[in-house]
Scaffold this motif. Structure first.
Motif, short mmCIF file in Angstrom:
data_model
loop_
_atom_site.label_atom_id
_atom_site.label_comp_id
_atom_site.label_asym_id
_atom_site.label_seq_id
_atom_site.Cartn_x
_atom_site.Cartn_y
_atom_site.Cartn_z
N GLY A 1 4.50 -0.93 -1.72
CA GLY A 1 3.75 0.31 -1.57
C GLY A 1 3.18 0.86 -2.86
N GLN B 1 0.26 0.52 -4.29
CA GLN B 1 -1.15 0.92 -4.22
C GLN B 1 -2.06 0.23 -5.24
OE1 GLN B 1 -0.88 5.22 -4.59
NE2 GLN B 1 0.74 5.32 -3.10
N PRO C 1 -8.68 5.95 -3.63
CA PRO C 1 -8.21 5.21 -2.45
C PRO C 1 -9.10 5.41 -1.23
CG PRO C 1 -6.67 6.96 -3.06
CD PRO C 1 -7.66 6.86 -4.16
N LEU C 2 -9.83 6.54 -1.17
CA LEU C 2 -10.71 6.76 -0.03
C LEU C 2 -11.88 5.78 -0.02
CD1 LEU C 2 -10.91 10.66 0.07
CD2 LEU C 2 -9.70 9.16 1.65
N ARG D 1 -5.67 -0.22 2.67
CA ARG D 1 -4.87 1.00 2.51
C ARG D 1 -3.39 0.71 2.72
NH1 ARG D 1 -7.18 6.08 2.25
NH2 ARG D 1 -5.26 6.48 1.13
N VAL D 2 -2.58 1.42 1.90
CA VAL D 2 -1.14 1.24 1.98
C VAL D 2 -0.55 2.24 2.96
CG1 VAL D 2 1.02 1.37 0.68
CG2 VAL D 2 -1.04 0.49 -0.41
N VAL D 3 0.39 1.78 3.75
CA VAL D 3 1.13 2.69 4.63
C VAL D 3 2.61 2.60 4.24
CG1 VAL D 3 1.83 3.21 6.99
CG2 VAL D 3 -0.49 2.41 6.52
#
Lengths: 623, 168
Positions: free
Chosen positions: B19, B21, B37-38, B43-45
């Protein structure tokens, strides 16, 4: 600006008014960011003698210039700075995770909270829109619960939240500010300051870009550091983690045990990093942008504390383990989890419990005082019960929540001598009686007892100096480390990554320059580190701290290490401490009272702060 | 024409993903020259401390996003399987976002058209895979993923036998 967001946000919690001012570029270059910028803003935005819990005491949240970039570990830090309710000098604490990156993308290098909300609120920073939101439904909740509820009600799971728990609400002096469940800005009671403002949480969403001045060279440099982070410099953190220290410290007899009654622990094997990893570590995870990953997430698989899940590092392990005579890792993990739940600095919490146990064993606190808790050393149930009481300020917990110094004074009957602290901040897991370079570092640390202001224990533990000897030259060692550590906390990179900066200030200056586009040399970066140590000292001088406060806990100076082994009989005399302090002040360019001289401040370009030290310097000459 | 089982996509191993990123940072930097990140295609969850995984486009067969687009703005490249966005046709309505089971397609915060992983075609290899410090990201075909899963399963079945061979 590159790296920097270029803006400072002011939030007045009394009136609800907010204001944005541009970040002064000169100030940024001089004080870098993080704690450096934060402490300078603290001096500029507070009055001398302000009470830490007064609405007038500002709570400052700062990111570093690297926050929000992919600089390894640099992307993710944030710092809280305020006048500490423990030391009554400068308080500061950092945390990592992802909160700092979000604040940077929202467009702020720092946020200055002043005033006090009438009712509990949280501040919702949504890029340029800043609101105070009612938080009465969150009062009494843990930081983790608060985070989940806020994400749910704001309807965005990528929002980042920093929050206090019940301890912060109740002004427990060791309260911390937590983000992302297990990350804490732990030391010096910043959570209590936040609680005094009726500020439950800070929620942030940032959607802006973060840019760097020289992206190609920057990427190349990041790549090189990714490689370094896979190498020997970070092996400890990637494998056993900091709990590796348990057996190392124990073998050197430098692990304070049972409130400093001993320096080694017979139960060390049972609480070792080796055993922790074998039995409890479920996964190792990482912060935003980090290429090493250190966060050892532990799960208790069975027994009375089954299901407890938390991160654990050496310091909290030591404080709630050996320092309380406790040899059960499941109970220590439960203790860590409770500290996260109430939002307390787990180091100080463990030291306070150890202190209470010492008082109990010496008959200073009775079973009646303790609310029927049999607070013997080694009783893990007593640890758990006392943590609940401290977190809620319930029964004996109300006094203990004051921290060992103030609690010792209130309890009296010799309890003062059992209170192991420096400047009101509880000791950490290094027995200073046999680590005399570390002892100097701890004594002069501007935020009170702490290993993370200097890392001077490294010289002692690694055998680079005679650790049993106090001698000239240690002042220089401590000073150089301090100047490096303040830069680490101002850029905000992670201390665990310090070994990857093979060329020290050269590497740090290069990272800063590539990101910001301000060309800074290694020497200029070193000077900035020195400047930041001086700004902290100037704040403490303004608040009345001096040489008398650069001292060591009672037992360090009066109770020789009793354990058979390498350190037997070792302790520190007043003469040794004086020698160390004189040496250090001289290297620092401070007077005998530890006050920075006018010449030193001029040399560091801090002429605008001379007005603070001048009267003190004159008074000293008049004597 | 490339058959589905030859198509490679970016897959994260939840056992390895921490995680951190780094993939998000690299993606936005490679694609847009900024850290945000947008603007990342991956994308990391993090569900909790133990459960972390990055998610990006899996180049589905008969992709739901393509089928969902009322303006025919999305097509799938026959050659690579990448979902192509016709930015003139896309009006940001979001039907495709709703259709994707993995949240792999999102609206760009500035251009307001959808965007997703293109496997860094211009760089020859997905940069997130290149940079992942844990080697948790793989650029693989579903066949290879299946092979790996199969091998893991058999390893578990024959744990004892494996130990015996290792010790000899």
């Amino acid at each position: 600006m590159n790296g920097y967001a270029g803006r400072i946000l002011h939030v007045d919690l009394t009136t609800g008014k907010t204001k944005i001012e541009p970040l002064n570029e000169e100030l940024a270059k001089k004080y870098i960011g993080g704690i450096g910028l934060g402490m300078r803003l603290l001096i500029d935005h507070s009055k001398p003698g302000v009470d830490p819990f007064s609405p007038e005491n500002p709570l400052i949240l700062a990111t570093g210039p690297l926050s929000g970039t992919m600089w390894p570990t640099g992307g993710n830090g944030h710092a809280f700075v305020s006048k500490s309710p423990q030391s009554f000098g400068v308080g500061e604490s950092k945390s990592h995770g992802s909160f700092g990156t979000e604040l940077k993308r929202a467009g702020y290098d720092a946020v200055i909270f002043t005033g006090r909300a009438e009712k509990p609120v949280y501040v919702w920073i949504d890029d340029d829109t800043v609101q105070l939101v009612d938080a009465q439904h969150l009062w009494g909740k843990s930081p983790a619960e608060t985070e989940d509820i806020i994400k749910e009600e704001l309807g965005d799971y990528y929002i980042r939240v920093a929050a206090i728990g019940v301890a912060g609400e109740k002004l427990v002096r060791i309260a911390c500010i937590m983000n992302e469940k297990t990350r804490a800005a732990g030391r010096t009671g910043m959570g209590a300051v936040m609680g005094s403002k009726n500020l439950k949480a800070i929620a942030v969403r940032g959607t802006k870009d973060v840019t760097v001045a020289k992206p190609d060279e920057f990427k190349e440099f990041v790549k090189a550091f990714h490689e370094r982070m896979k190498g020997p410099a970070t092996k400890k953190y990637r494998t056993l983690g900091t709990p590796l220290n348990v057996l190392v410290h124990n073998s050197l007899a430098c692990m304070p045990t049972r409130n400093y009654n001993n320096a080694c622990f017979e139960g060390a094997e049972k609480v070792s990093g080796e055993y922790l990893n074998e039995r409890f570590v479920a996964k190792i995870i990482g912060c935003s942008s980090c290429a090493m990953r250190c966060e050892h997430v532990c799960v208790v698989p069975e027994g009375p504390y089954k299901g407890t899940m938390t991160r654990l590092e050496y310091e909290p392990l030591w404080a709630m383990g050996p320092y309380c005579g406790i040899d059960r890792l499941d109970a220590i993990l439960k203790g860590m989890d409770l500290c996260n739940y109430y939002g307390m600095d787990a180091i100080s919490a463990g030291v306070i419990v150890g202190f209470a146990m010492d008082c109990y064993e010496n008959g200073i606190l009775t079973k009646d005082d303790m609310g029927e808790i049999d607070a013997r050393f080694g009783n893990h149930e007593a640890l758990v019960m006392l943590l609940h009481k401290i977190g809620k300020r319930e029964g004996i917990g109300d006094i203990l929540a004051e921290g060992v110094k103030l609690a010792g004074e209130k309890i009296g009957k010799g309890a003062e001598k059992l209170a192991q602290h420096i400047k009101g901040v509880e000791v950490t897991g290094y027995d200073l009686r046999c680590l005399k370079t570390a002892a100097l570092g701890f004594a002069v640390s501007f935020r009170g007892a702490d290993h993370n202001r200097h890392g001077a224990y490294g010289f002692d533990v690694k055998g680079k100096v005679d650790r049993f000897k106090a001698e000239k030259g240690r002042g220089k060692l401590v000073k150089e480390m301090e100047d490096m550590y303040t830069i680490i906390d101002s850029l905000i990179v992670c201390k665990f990554s310090r070994g990857t900066y093979y060329d020290g200030f050269e590497d740090l200056a290069k990272a800063y320059s590539l990101v910001t586009g301000f060309n800074m040399t290694a020497e200029e970066m070193r000077v900035a580190g020195e400047r930041i140590n001086n700004v902290a000292r100037v704040f403490n001088v303004r608040e009345g701290l001096s040489r008398k406060d650069d001292t060591l806990p009672y037992k360090v100076m009066h109770l020789p290490i009793p354990d058979e082994g390498p350190a037997k009989g070792s302790y520190i005399t007043q003469a040794e401490l004086d020698l160390l302090l004189d040496d250090y002040y001289e290297v620092r360019g401070w007077n005998k009272q530890g006050v920075p001289t006018i010449e030193k401040l001029k040399e560091l370009g801090m002429d605008d702060l001379i007005y603070i030290v001048e009267p003190k310097l004159k008074a000293a000459k008049g004597e | 024409m490339v058959k589905i089982h030859e198509r490679k996509f970016v897959s994260a191993d939840p056992e390895k993903c921490t995680g951190c990123q780094v993939c998000e940072y690299v993606c936005a930097m490679e694609k847009e020259g900024v850290f945000n990140p947008l603007k990342s295609r991956i994308r990391v969850v993090r569900l909790n401390q133990l459960i972390n995984v990055s998610v990006t486009c899996r180049l589905c067969e008969n992709p739901a996003c393509v089928a969902a687009c009322p303006r025919d703005a999305l097509t799938q490249s026959e050659e690579t399987g990448i979902i192509l966005v016709d930015e003139d046709k896309c009006n940001g309505c979001g039907w495709c976002i709703e259709a994707c089971d993995y949240g792999a397609i999102t609206l760009h915060p500035e251009s307001k058209v959808v965007f997703l992983c293109d496997l860094c075609q211009d760089k020859g290899k997905p940069q997130c895979v290149e940079w992942c410090p844990e080697e948790a990201l793989d650029f693989v075909t579903s066949d290879v993923l299946a092979q790996k899963a199969r091998i893991e399963a058999v390893k578990k079945l024959f744990q004892e036998a494996l130990k015996a061979t290792e010790s000899t």
